[in-house]
Every structure is written in C-alpha cells, then in structure tokens.
Scaffold this active site. Structure first.
Site, PDB file in Angstrom:
ATOM      1  N   GLU A 239       3.299  -5.699  12.640  1.00  0.00           N
ATOM      2  CA  GLU A 239       2.455  -6.544  11.792  1.00  0.00           C
ATOM      3  C   GLU A 239       1.052  -5.965  11.642  1.00  0.00           C
ATOM      4  O   GLU A 239       0.466  -6.000  10.548  1.00  0.00           O
ATOM      5  CB  GLU A 239       2.381  -7.965  12.366  1.00  0.00           C
ATOM      6  CG  GLU A 239       3.705  -8.706  12.383  1.00  0.00           C
ATOM      7  CD  GLU A 239       4.196  -9.086  10.993  1.00  0.00           C
ATOM      8  OE1 GLU A 239       3.459  -8.870  10.009  1.00  0.00           O
ATOM      9  OE2 GLU A 239       5.321  -9.612  10.884  1.00  0.00           O
TER      10      GLU A 239
ATOM     11  N   ARG B 240      -0.226  -4.712   7.896  1.00  0.00           N
ATOM     12  CA  ARG B 240      -1.288  -5.546   7.336  1.00  0.00           C
ATOM     13  C   ARG B 240      -2.668  -4.902   7.493  1.00  0.00           C
ATOM     14  O   ARG B 240      -3.425  -4.803   6.532  1.00  0.00           O
ATOM     15  CB  ARG B 240      -1.287  -6.937   8.000  1.00  0.00           C
ATOM     16  CG  ARG B 240       0.019  -7.686   7.845  1.00  0.00           C
ATOM     17  CD  ARG B 240      -0.124  -9.130   8.279  1.00  0.00           C
ATOM     18  NE  ARG B 240       1.181  -9.768   8.515  1.00  0.00           N
ATOM     19  CZ  ARG B 240       1.428 -11.063   8.392  1.00  0.00           C
ATOM     20  NH1 ARG B 240       0.463 -11.872   8.020  1.00  0.00           N
ATOM     21  NH2 ARG B 240       2.632 -11.553   8.632  1.00  0.00           N
TER      22      ARG B 240
ATOM     23  N   ASP C 105      15.551  -5.704   7.317  1.00  0.00           N
ATOM     24  CA  ASP C 105      15.292  -5.527   5.893  1.00  0.00           C
ATOM     25  C   ASP C 105      14.506  -4.272   5.532  1.00  0.00           C
ATOM     26  O   ASP C 105      14.950  -3.425   4.756  1.00  0.00           O
ATOM     27  CB  ASP C 105      14.589  -6.773   5.334  1.00  0.00           C
ATOM     28  CG  ASP C 105      13.382  -7.206   6.166  1.00  0.00           C
ATOM     29  OD1 ASP C 105      13.135  -6.615   7.233  1.00  0.00           O
ATOM     30  OD2 ASP C 105      12.688  -8.162   5.749  1.00  0.00           O
TER      31      ASP C 105
ATOM     32  N   GLU D 248       8.738 -11.784  -1.904  1.00  0.00           N
ATOM     33  CA  GLU D 248       9.800 -10.814  -2.206  1.00  0.00           C
ATOM     34  C   GLU D 248      10.362 -10.921  -3.631  1.00  0.00           C
ATOM     35  O   GLU D 248      10.595  -9.908  -4.295  1.00  0.00           O
ATOM     36  CB  GLU D 248      10.932 -10.940  -1.177  1.00  0.00           C
ATOM     37  CG  GLU D 248      10.571 -10.420   0.192  1.00  0.00           C
ATOM     38  CD  GLU D 248       9.722 -11.394   0.998  1.00  0.00           C
ATOM     39  OE1 GLU D 248       9.043 -10.949   1.955  1.00  0.00           O
ATOM     40  OE2 GLU D 248       9.736 -12.613   0.676  1.00  0.00           O
TER      41      GLU D 248
ATOM     42  N   THR E 236       5.314  -2.212   2.864  1.00  0.00           N
ATOM     43  CA  THR E 236       6.071  -3.464   2.853  1.00  0.00           C
ATOM     44  C   THR E 236       5.172  -4.695   2.869  1.00  0.00           C
ATOM     45  O   THR E 236       5.661  -5.814   2.836  1.00  0.00           O
ATOM     46  CB  THR E 236       7.064  -3.506   4.041  1.00  0.00           C
ATOM     47  OG1 THR E 236       8.041  -4.520   3.803  1.00  0.00           O
ATOM     48  CG2 THR E 236       6.340  -3.762   5.352  1.00  0.00           C
TER      49      THR E 236
END
Length: 628
Positions: free
Chosen positions: A260, A264, A393, A529, A618
């Site tokens: 994360e 980010r 994913d 998404e 992502t």
C-alpha cells in the site's frame, strides 16, 4: 536574343518572379528542413536542457538503460505480432471558456478564473439536456467532431519535460468538457472535506467531520497530488506541495504495509515528480523507497508485508509468515522507476528477483497463481484456489505493465501474462443468465464459484491495453464483453452503484436478474476499477457509450455518497436508495484513482496522459514508458 527583345516591364516581372520563388525556397528549407531534423534527432539529454521553470526543476534524465536481456523473438507466441492500431477517437471540443492549463504556466499566463467560476457551479444529477451547438451536454448530446486522424503516438508532448511558456503559448489550449468540469467540482467538494476536517491525515471521515489514520503519512493528500495536477488545480496543488515540503516526515516509528505504501506514496511521489518536474517529490520518493527496502531481507527474498520505516525493520503479519502474491508482485513498476531515476539499481534488483522467482514456481494452473506465498520457503501456499479478485488481481496487471514499461523487451513477463489469460479463459470464464453476461469466477480445488469481486473489473482495461500494444485481437473482444458485465454490476442495482462482490446466476430463474448480492457483500467503497476500464475502452475505441456509463456512475456517486459539508462516503447498502447506510469513510483512492479516471474518461484529448508514453500503476499514478 529573346531577353533583349522583351520590354523593360516584362523583364522586371520575370526577375521579380524568379526572386520570389528563390526566397520561398529558402524559407521552406529553413523552416522544414535541417532545423526540423535537428529537433527530432536531438538526444534525451539535449531535450532536458530546455529552460527551467521558476522554482521547479525539470525531471532528471534516465540513468539506467531499459532492459536488454531478451531478443525480439516471441518464441511460442506467433499471434503476438503487432496489429494495426485502432483508430483514435474523434477529438470533440467543449465550451471555449473551459480551458485547462498546466500549473507551471500560471506564473506567466492569465489565471484560469473563467474555468474556476464555471466548475464551482453545483452539479445537478437531473439537469436537463443542453442544446448548445458544439457543446457536450450533461446528457451526452452529440457534438461536431474534429476530423483529425493523426495517430496518438505522433502527437504526444511529454508532460515530464514541460517546454518554455513561449512554446506552450503557440498551441491552442485544449478545452475541457462540461462532464470534466463536473469531475473538477466533485474533486473540490471532496477536497474541501479533507482540508477542513482531515488535513495532513490519512483519510477523511466526512460524517463525523474527523479523520482516521492508517500510517499517519497523509495518504489522501499524496494520492491526490497528480490528480490535482492533471485537473489543473493550481492552488490546491501548491497548498499540498507546501505540506509535503514542510510536514511529510518518514522518520517515524510506524509500521506500514509494503504494497500500500509503495503504490500510494512512492507511486504518487514519482508520478507527481514526472508531471511537475519538481525535485522535492523525487527526494521524498528516494527517502520512502530506501526505508521500504528492509522488507526484502528474507530467506527467500520474497518481501515481508510490513515495514517499520523509522526503525528499519520488517516482519510478516502476526498470524502468518505468508505474504500475498498480488502484494509482492505489484510493487515492481515503482521500484524499477526509482532505480532508473536515481541510478541505484538495488531497488530494481530486489523487485526483479521476486518476479524471476515467481516465474519458476510450481503450483500454477495454466498460468493462474495461488493467493499466498511463504516468505521463508519462497513457495506458494494454500494451493488450489485461483481468483482474479483480492490477493491476486494486480499480479496479472503488472505482468503486462512491466513488459510495457520496459520497452516490450522482457519476454518472460509477456509469456506469463499470455499464459494467465489463457488460463482465465479455460478455468474462470462463464456466462450468466438470463442476459448471458460474460464474467470471471473463481476456482477452489476444482470447484467453480460464480463469485466476482468488483476488483476484477480492472481486467477489461488491462486486456484492452494489451491489445493496443500489439497482442491478439481476441483480448479486445473479451474486454468488450467484460466491461459490459462490469457496467451491469452497477445498472442492475437499485442505487446504480456496484456492490463489493456479486454472484452470477448460471441458470435462468423467473424473476431473477443476472446479478445476485449477498447481505455481507452489498457495500460500496467508491472503488475505481470499472471507471478505470471505461477510460481504457473509450480511449482505444472512441465509443461514447463508455463515457455515458461513466457519467451515470458519477451521478449516482453524487446522489448517494456525497456529504453536504464536504467529502464523499462509502456506503453499506447499495440496494437501499432511501437509506444506503453511509460508512463515514472516504478512501484515499477516491481522489487518487476514481475521480482521476473519471476526468480522463470524459476527455477527448488523447494526449492527456498519452498511453503510448505513460503506464499507470495500480493506484492510477502514471509513470513513463522507458525509451531505449
């Protein structure tokens, strides 16, 4: 003799014509000849010596070359030969007073007062359709398209190397559409809540007018930096920059999640550095990058999930020694780019070693990977369960995107991606009843489940991106079928917002829709998404239905999740329009991803983050594709 026979007037006319033609030839050669060649052939280093922007420094040139370890032979994949690129969408223009200008121009150009006044008007979800000529209406009225047919790859101007203000002034400003203006208004409303009640903290709690902390590093602010730049929000960006310069400190005794914080924080800082050219963001990126490196000090080199960025220690979760496969294989774009910019290859070596190791592992099922991997043994665990949802994913997403980032040279990544998509088709692809929607289910020890996470809706966009980069056209056909399904996950729900998880009906039943929702799954977290995939699909096809679908979603976010005092909130019940049960939390990715993709979706400017020049991580942070 003939010359002497001419009159003085006739001689003068002939001499004038010859002189005029000679001058025209010199001018044409000067403007279109050698100087043009010198512009196109100048080196990367020469390009980066363009005039500096006051206070902002231009991005540094690449230090490490793009990977050269694979040849052009695609081996067992003859179908991967580049195909004819899809025709770019027509460029449509919105109202002339909606103009977006890069923040770096505002110091010497007139400020965007007209735009600011326009976008601050409240958005009405039920606003009547406008009939103004050549204007995109709130309901998507047809407008007169520009007839330009120039391919996208030839029109890009790299944002990471902003040119002089004088050069920018010679270009016609790109107007924004009314739908983009609505996104700007939504962003400003969300930002108001964050600024008023959660400034410098991780996430806003808009109902209680407070905040929540995860890492204590201003996640929402950092996640939103490049969104503000892309939206042209100069004042908000400068205010956030001051916080980064004065208050963002990584020397803190706090545990952060490697994945994360990479996607980010590191991704957000690197992206903002490339877009703005401001070296502050690169320095901060190097700081956090170095502090995350202890995660890779494991027996297997598979990183731990958690790092204490103050103490320089790392550890797995308290309950297991496993890491999530998606997390350890979805940090590569960011660390590779950090190496390229700094010249320190330790970052890229660490993450490349992970990919090479996973490439060799057993336990895959036709390219599909399990969800967990042990940091001690380096082996997959919990074998037999395969999903494209949570915990797996972005592994598939980053296979393709690393291949693109590296200049399409690392064929192991491409091979793993192609095998995985074939595995999806073989094991996870089904069609629902009654509308025969194509969806991606899950496989557990040989048993198929018709369960699909909203997270899986990243896949249509990824498939379309692969097809755009020369992969088989079948991937685009599958993308078109899947994005229809993702849209139906919104359209078949009472609020018009998708739940976190749906189950599809495999058998026709009277009175039943394709989509079934269980009580535990009916929350909506403002996820990006589907909007992300809509952006890719519109960018590559020009089909306006994708814009219209995205517009419906934005209207429903405004209707059911907008908090009057500022901010948006996730909700607990997408099936109850009268009481969607707000959860009192605005995830950082709503500003970092959802609204950014909305803005790009509603744009007809294919050079606004050109997909032949940038690849999104992502968390929707664009990073440059490496030029050999």
């Amino acid at each position: 003799k003939k010359w002497k026979q001419l009159s003085r007037l006739q001689r003068s006319v002939i001499l004038f014509l010859f002189t005029f033609l000679a001058v025209c030839g010199v001018i044409s050669y000067t403007s279109m000849g050698e100087p043009w060649k010198s512009l196109t052939n100048k080196s990367l280093d020469d390009q980066r010596t363009e005039p500096e922007i006051p206070r902002l420094k231009l991005a540094n040139p690449a230090v490490l070359p793009a990977p050269q370890k694979a040849d052009a032979n695609l081996g067992d994949y003859p179908e991967l030969s580049p195909q004819k690129p899809p025709k770019p969408p027509h460029i449509r223009r919105g109202p002339s007073n909606f103009q977006i200008k890069p923040p770096w121009r505002d110091g010497r150009l007139k400020a965007q007062r007209d735009t600011s006044r326009a976008v601050e008007e409240p958005v009405r979800a039920d606003k009547e359709e406008k009939t103004e000529k050549s204007v995109i209406s709130w309901r998507g009225a047809v407008i007169e398209p520009d007839q330009s047919t120039e391919p996208s790859s030839s029109k890009i101007k790299e944002l990471e190397k902003p040119s002089s203000v004088e050069a920018e002034d010679q270009k016609e400003p790109v107007p924004i559409t009314e739908r983009q203006a609505a996104v700007i208004e939504a962003f400003r409303h969300a930002w108001k809540g964050y600024k008023d009640f959660a400034w410098g903290h991780d996430e806003l709690k808009p109902l209680s007018k407070s905040y929540s902390e995860w890492f204590g590093l201003g996640l929402t602010l950092i996640d939103a930096l490049d969104t503000m730049w892309i939206l042209g929000l100069k004042e908000e960006f400068e205010e956030a920059r001051k916080w980064v310069a004065n208050d963002l400190v990584f020397d803190k005794n706090v545990d952060v999640n490697l994945f994360e914080s990479t996607i980010r924080i590191l991704g957000g800082l690197l992206s903002t550095y490339h877009l703005s050219g401001d070296s502050l963001f690169l320095e901060k990126a190097k700081d956090i990058g170095n502090r995350l490196m202890p995660a890779f000090k494991t027996p297997s080199k598979i990183p731990y999930s958690d790092v204490n960025i103050g103490r320089g220690t790392a550890h797995p979760p308290r309950w297991t020694s496993d890491s999530t496969v998606a997390e350890v294989t979805s940090i590569q774009l960011e660390f590779r780019e950090l190496s390229r910019l700094t010249g320190d290859d330790k970052f890229q070596k660490a993450v490349d070693e992970v990919m090479k190791h996973v490439h060799t592992l057993s336990g895959k099922n036709d390219g599909l990977v399990p969800m967990f991997i042990n940091t001690n043994s380096g082996q997959f665990t919990h074998l037999g369960v395969y999903t494209l949802g949570a915990r797996a994913d972005s592994y598939y997403e980053y296979l393709l995107k690393q291949w693109i980032q590296g200049g399409k040279k690392e064929n192991e990544l491409l091979e793993d991606y192609m095998r995985a998509i074939e595995g999806v088709k073989k094991h996870l692809l089904q069609r629902s009843q009654p509308k025969k929607l194509t969806f991606i289910g899950e496989l557990a020890h040989g048993h198929f489940s018709a369960k699909m996470d909203h997270l899986v809706c990243f896949l249509p966009g990824t498939l379309a991106l692969g097809a755009h980069n020369g992969l088989t056209a079948d991937h685009m056909k599958l993308a078109e079928a899947l994005i229809e399904t993702c849209y139906q996950m919104y359209a078949q729900v009472e609020t018009g917002l998708s739940p976190e998880i749906v189950h599809f009906n495999l058998h026709a039943q009277k009175g039943h829709k394709d989509v079934e929702i269980k009580p535990a799954d009916r929350h909506n977290l403002l996820r990006p998404e589907t909007v992300e995939s809509l952006f890719y699909m519109y960018r590559f096809t020009g089909d306006k239905k994708y814009q219209d679908w995205g517009w419906e979603i934005l209207q429903n976010f405004n209707k059911y999740t907008r908090v009057p005092t500022g901010g948006y909130t996730s909700i607990n019940n997408v099936q109850n329009p009268s009481n969607p049960e707000p959860r009192d939390k605005m995830e950082s990715f709503f500003l970092g991803e959802t609204l950014k993709y909305m803005f790009l979706l509603f744009s007809d400017d294919i050079d606004l983050i050109n997909l032949d020049k940038y690849v999104f991580n992502t968390e929707a942070h664009p990073l440059p594709i490496w030029v050999p």
